[in-house]
Design a protein around this motif. Structure first.
Motif, mmCIF file in Angstrom:
data_model
loop_
_atom_site.group_PDB
_atom_site.id
_atom_site.type_symbol
_atom_site.label_atom_id
_atom_site.label_comp_id
_atom_site.label_asym_id
_atom_site.label_seq_id
_atom_site.Cartn_x
_atom_site.Cartn_y
_atom_site.Cartn_z
ATOM 1 N N LEU A 129 -1.752 4.217 -9.825
ATOM 2 C CA LEU A 129 -1.556 4.836 -8.509
ATOM 3 C C LEU A 129 -2.077 6.276 -8.479
ATOM 4 O O LEU A 129 -2.950 6.582 -7.669
ATOM 5 N N PHE B 2 -8.997 3.606 -1.604
ATOM 6 C CA PHE B 2 -7.665 3.742 -1.017
ATOM 7 C C PHE B 2 -7.726 3.921 0.502
ATOM 8 O O PHE B 2 -6.773 3.628 1.209
ATOM 9 N N LYS B 3 -8.855 4.415 1.007
ATOM 10 C CA LYS B 3 -8.961 4.688 2.441
ATOM 11 C C LYS B 3 -9.332 3.454 3.260
ATOM 12 O O LYS B 3 -9.312 3.510 4.484
ATOM 13 N N LYS C 281 -9.205 0.491 5.469
ATOM 14 C CA LYS C 281 -8.137 0.004 6.345
ATOM 15 C C LYS C 281 -8.091 -1.523 6.309
ATOM 16 O O LYS C 281 -9.121 -2.177 6.430
ATOM 17 N N PRO D 235 -3.881 0.615 11.083
ATOM 18 C CA PRO D 235 -4.080 1.866 10.346
ATOM 19 C C PRO D 235 -3.623 1.782 8.893
ATOM 20 O O PRO D 235 -3.806 2.731 8.137
ATOM 21 N N VAL D 236 -3.023 0.649 8.498
ATOM 22 C CA VAL D 236 -2.530 0.519 7.128
ATOM 23 C C VAL D 236 -3.711 0.384 6.169
ATOM 24 O O VAL D 236 -4.523 -0.521 6.319
ATOM 25 N N ASN D 237 -3.813 1.299 5.197
ATOM 26 C CA ASN D 237 -4.939 1.239 4.264
ATOM 27 C C ASN D 237 -4.498 0.709 2.899
ATOM 28 O O ASN D 237 -3.310 0.501 2.650
ATOM 29 N N GLY E 296 -4.371 2.143 0.116
ATOM 30 C CA GLY E 296 -3.500 3.076 -0.602
ATOM 31 C C GLY E 296 -2.037 2.796 -0.303
ATOM 32 O O GLY E 296 -1.205 2.747 -1.215
ATOM 33 N N ILE E 297 -1.722 2.597 0.975
ATOM 34 C CA ILE E 297 -0.327 2.320 1.352
ATOM 35 C C ILE E 297 0.100 0.964 0.802
ATOM 36 O O ILE E 297 1.198 0.814 0.253
ATOM 37 N N ALA F 256 0.771 1.364 -2.869
ATOM 38 C CA ALA F 256 2.021 2.084 -3.145
ATOM 39 C C ALA F 256 3.222 1.164 -2.900
ATOM 40 O O ALA F 256 4.171 1.135 -3.682
ATOM 41 N N LEU F 257 3.165 0.369 -1.804
ATOM 42 C CA LEU F 257 4.265 -0.564 -1.532
ATOM 43 C C LEU F 257 4.337 -1.641 -2.609
ATOM 44 O O LEU F 257 5.419 -2.085 -2.997
ATOM 45 N N GLU G 99 3.735 -1.256 -5.684
ATOM 46 C CA GLU G 99 4.399 -0.709 -6.868
ATOM 47 C C GLU G 99 5.904 -0.988 -6.817
ATOM 48 O O GLU G 99 6.533 -1.250 -7.832
#
Lengths: 105, 678
Positions: A42, A53-54, A56, A60-62, A64-65, A68-69, A71
């Motif tokens: 991460l 990570f950018k 999409k 708007p959820v990319n 990266g998000i 992270a979720l 994880e």
């Protein structure tokens, strides 16, 4: 309750204990190394793979998000897998040894 | 907990006095509600203490709640022990100010529990008694290992405790306007009452109550903020992206780079990494300290001695991970919700670290600053924050007191020959000593920079406690020499590196900034873009060595800037302008500008008065020598290395003889300390 003397070296050398030790160590190390790799991906990804990570993927959820979720899901899954395995296998193997411990000379 | 957060909390002392002139976030006419909620929570915890005190007579009851806490209860208590005000207020705040980076930051706090679950919880329950020292003394020289373990426990707990006391005092002052010293004494007396009378049982239940309150408050807030989007993640985040307040915050954070971006792109940037965490090596270092440090925190470790069996220890970590993880997922919505509903500019205006994000969101959700319900919500969140501080502090005091009384007094001084009554008296006396010390340190450290203390606590735990526990439990050759040297070297390296790190206060940049405000800045010509400069070697990324080229980020081209007047000159200009204005709105705007300028001037003057004649940090350095905020990257491997090398260099018969027994017992739980019958 007075605690009976045990021959710890003999229990340690007992094949049942050795089997428990081998199974448990391998399993724990595997999970631990997997968890550490996933976790450090991460910060490394966020620092060096920002373009990835950018991307999409869902409005708007990319990525990266999503990562992270993920994880969180990984952490919970590891906890679940370990608990299931320990409750089913390791506890039973340990119970066998405990039951017989004072006889192992 | 975050280094920056606590820094923010410390800075909050200054900001809050400016923002509220000492009255707190809750308006005066609603204060009674705050006190009612506070009163209810204090009454409940006092009842718990009364109930627990009647069942706390023996040493095992005092330190380990008679080992009668169930797995589920202990899971909630661990969450209550671990989720400090910095997690609740700080991480939500970071997300509200920096978006993605704040959320990414929270992941490490959960991942840390995998280490606890897989390698620490069950073995420690099986061979331990009350303290870290007991685990190490199992096969190492008892007196030597108990002494270093106690020193390390007291060090880690004191660092953590000081940060909590200072942060807590400031927080209560900001939220409800109670004087800092009074808040610190109040927190101290309450926490001493729980620990001294109710021991571990009262501490456990205070932590459970706090965790339940915290989770309830977070769920309610998230229901209100996320619910209106039908619990759709893209729907909610789309609102974040399109929000002008968020876009303005991104524009402010990325500066010149924003010139070629559309508003929508800037909003999207909030959901991408890189707005807050700039140095990847520092992040990896922090990650190591988190993942390995949590498992070495004495107050967390101590919680595993309260359950009857290793199976319950396992169960409690699983529960703790569900609660802690669930809570951190909610912070995403708390932080983003505060960003769209309250606005990053307003949040950072009240507190630079963003600590007011969740309380302000609560106020907004209830109907705003004027409404009854809004203030009730705010009062509730303030009370939860207060409960959070006392619960965490109580756990820390108990850990430090057990090291003093059980390891040092009973173990080392009395050679393990103390009567049960004597042991309990020692435990209670030590709790009072640590409690008074905590209050004293809290008051003495008012307004101090405590940013480095929590980082230090985690770094010491990871570099000293964890290598010693881990190798004692799993490595046959590990012995007393390795443990003693490794713990000393690990903790001293961690502390030493933090003392020369960027966490300390260096006067030069503060003086420069203050001068800029007071004297203004000269005009600057336009300059072309400057490409990034990489550091000349890896060592140069860690240390400020001779001959190093420091890494510099790329600077985009900037247009020429006009000279800025100094604060006094600017005030004169504004006052002149004020006299010539007649339009109500313009007058109000200029008045606000005057206000802001006066505050900036007062702060700059205070800074100059404080630092004007200093040139170096308290360590005598003009600038940081060690360039990372967290020392883990160096001190953790060094701690492990020292345990290994010194174990191999010297031989210790007891450590070798006890290995078989330790390894069998940590795996099977034979002869583990049992629950006391009632």
């Amino acid at each position: 309750m007075s605690k009976p003397e045990m021959n710890w070296a003999a229990i340690n050398a007992d094949p049942r204990f050795q089997a428990l030790h081998r199974k448990k160590s391998g399993f724990l190390w595997g999970l631990m190394i997997f968890a550490v790799i996933v976790y450090f991906l991460l910060p490394i990804g966020a620092a060096y793979y920002q373009d990835l990570f950018k991307v999409k993927v869902w409005g708007p959820v990319n990525l990266g998000i999503v990562f992270a979720l993920c994880e969180f899901v990984v952490a919970w899954s590891i906890a679940g897998i370990y608990a299931k395995r320990a409750n089913r296998d390791f506890d039973a193997m340990a119970a066998e040894i405990i039951k017989d411990a004072h006889n192992i000379k | 907990m975050n280094l920056k957060l606590i820094g923010g909390t410390a800075a909050l002392a200054v900001v809050s006095t400016l923002a509220y002139a000492g009255t707190g976030a809750v308006a005066d006419e609603f204060k009674w509600m705050t006190f009612a909620v506070f009163g209810a929570i204090i009454a409940l915890t006092m009842y718990i203490t009364y109930w627990a005190a009647r069942q706390t007579h023996t040493t095992s009851e005092f330190y380990a709640a008679g080992r009668s806490v169930t797995g589920v209860q202990n899971g909630w208590a661990i969450a209550g022990d671990y989720l400090s005000a910095a997690s609740f207020l700080g991480i939500a705040g970071l997300i509200s100010l920096y978006g993605y980076d704040g959320f990414m930051y929270s992941v490490g706090w959960l991942m840390a529990y995998i280490t606890v679950l897989l390698v620490i919880a069950e073995p420690c329950r099986n061979i331990g008694k009350y303290t870290l020292g007991d685990i190490l003394a199992f096969r190492n020289n008892p007196k030597a290992s108990k002494t270093v373990a106690a020193l390390s426990t007291i060090t880690v707990s004191t660092f953590y405790l000081t940060a909590q006391m200072v942060g807590g005092g400031v927080l209560i002052k900001t939220l409800i306007g109670i004087d800092y010293t009074v808040s610190v004494i109040g927190v101290g007396i309450l926490m001493m009452a729980y620990v001294v009378f109710g021991g571990m049982k009262a501490t456990t239940w205070v932590q459970i109550v706090k965790a339940v309150l915290l989770v309830t408050a977070s769920i309610v807030l998230v229901l209100f903020t996320w619910g209106q989007y039908g619990f759709s993640l893209p729907g909610f985040l789309q609102t974040v992206v399109s929000d002008p307040k968020v876009q303005a915050q991104v524009a402010k954070l990325i500066g010149d780079a924003a010139t070629n971006m559309t508003a929508e792109e800037m909003g999207q940037r909030f959901l991408e990494p890189g707005l807050f965490l700039k140095n990847p090596i520092d992040q990896i270092s922090l990650g190591m300290a988190l993942v390995l440090g949590t498992a070495g925190l004495p107050h967390i470790l101590m919680r595993f001695f309260t359950v009857p069996t290793a199976q319950d220890a396992r169960k409690s970590v699983i529960w703790a991970m569900s609660i802690i993880g669930g809570f951190y997922v909610l912070t995403l919505f708390l932080g983003m919700g505060a960003a769209i509903n309250v606005g990053p500019a307003f949040i950072s205006g009240l507190d630079k670290g963003g600590n007011m994000a969740a309380p302000l969101l609560a106020q907004y959700v209830g109907g705003g600053p004027e409404s009854m319900l809004g203030n009730l919500f705010l009062a509730f969140v303030a009370a939860v924050a207060f409960a959070t501080i006392v619960a965490v502090v109580a756990g820390l005091v108990l850990a430090a007191a057990s090291a003093m009384a059980h390891d040092i007094y009973v173990g080392v001084i009395k050679g393990d020959h103390a009567s049960p009554r004597e042991q309990v008296v020692a435990a209670r006396t030590a709790s009072v000593i640590v409690g008074i010390l905590a209050i004293y340190v809290g008051i003495a450290a008012e307004g101090q920079n405590v940013a480095h203390l929590v980082g230090m606590a985690f770094a010491v735990a990871a570099s000293s406690n964890l290598p010693a526990i881990f190798l004692t439990l799993y490595w046959k050759r590990c012995n007393s020499y390795g443990v003693v040297v490794g713990m000393l070297v690990g903790s001293l390296t961690a502390i030493g590196l933090v003392m020369v790190s960027p966490n300390m206060t260096y006067p030069a940049p503060i003086i420069k900034e203050a001068r800029k405000v007071l004297d203004g800045t000269p005009a600057q010509p336009a300059h072309d873009a400057i490409p990034a400069v990489p550091a000349s070697s890896f060592a140069c990324q860690l240390f400020d060595l001779d001959g190093c080229v420091k890494a510099e980020p790329a600077h985009p081209a900037t247009p020429a800037m006009e000279a800025q007047p100094g604060a006094a000159e600017k005030l004169a200009l504004l006052n002149e302008k004020l006299a010539s204005l007649s339009d109500e709105e313009e007058i109000a705007a200029v008045k606000k500008d005057i206000d802001a300028t006066e505050k900036a001037k007062a702060k700059a003057e205070a800074d100059l008065a404080k630092f004007g004649n200093q040139t170096t940090s308290m360590m005598g350095l003009e600038k940081p020598f060690f360039l990372l905020k967290n020392p883990g990257l160096i001190s953790i491997p060094l701690g492990f290395l020292c345990v290994i090398v010194f174990s191999l260099l010297f031989r210790d018969k007891r450590s070798e003889d006890m290995w078989g027994e330790l390894y069998v017992r940590q795996n099977t739980g034979i002869h583990a300390e049992g629950a006391t019958a009632h």
